[in-house]
Scaffold this motif. Structure first.
Motif, PDB file in Angstrom:
ATOM      1  N   GLN A  21      17.336 -28.490  33.547  1.00  0.00           N
ATOM      2  CA  GLN A  21      16.048 -27.602  33.663  1.00  0.00           C
ATOM      3  C   GLN A  21      14.886 -28.566  33.258  1.00  0.00           C
ATOM      4  OE1 GLN A  21      17.061 -23.999  31.658  1.00  0.00           O
ATOM      5  NE2 GLN A  21      17.753 -23.127  33.407  1.00  0.00           N
ATOM      6  N   HIS A  24      13.936 -31.286  35.457  1.00  0.00           N
ATOM      7  CA  HIS A  24      13.647 -30.897  36.936  1.00  0.00           C
ATOM      8  C   HIS A  24      14.693 -31.352  37.900  1.00  0.00           C
ATOM      9  CE1 HIS A  24       9.910 -29.079  35.366  1.00  0.00           C
ATOM     10  NE2 HIS A  24       9.772 -30.517  34.821  1.00  0.00           N
ATOM     11  N   GLU A  26      17.424 -29.575  38.721  1.00  0.00           N
ATOM     12  CA  GLU A  26      18.203 -28.408  39.268  1.00  0.00           C
ATOM     13  C   GLU A  26      18.112 -28.217  40.909  1.00  0.00           C
ATOM     14  OE1 GLU A  26      19.505 -24.131  37.326  1.00  0.00           O
ATOM     15  OE2 GLU A  26      17.684 -24.688  37.315  1.00  0.00           O
TER      16      GLU A  26
END
Length: 86
Positions: A21, A24, A26
């Motif tokens: 997460q 970034h 995901e």
């Protein structure tokens, strides 16, 4: 810290969700880059055709009055074909 894990004929790593997460990563395609001392994993930039029109318009407007002397002439020049046997 993690270790490589055998996955079929390959190897992989488990990345903790908070790191995914925070980076970034995901639900995106990933780009892998080999560095001098490791491997960089980063989200892949959008290469879809959705922005082609805007990108082309930007390039055309930026180079509106620019000339590319010689390149087109080189492509269209067929003088070197005179000695060619057809």
């Amino acid at each position: 810290m993690t270790t490589l894990t055998k996955i079929g004929n390959s190897q992989g790593i488990r990345i903790p969700k908070p790191l995914i997460q925070q980076a970034h990563l995901e639900n995106v395609n990933l780009e892998l880059e080999v560095l001098e001392n490791g491997l960089l994993i980063k989200p892949m930039h959008d290469t879809s055709r959705d922005t082609w029109k805007e990108n082309i318009e930007k390039v055309l407007s930026k180079n509106k009055n620019a000339s590319d002397d010689g390149v087109l002439e080189d492509f269209l020049n067929d003088n070197d074909l005179e000695d060619w046997q057809w």
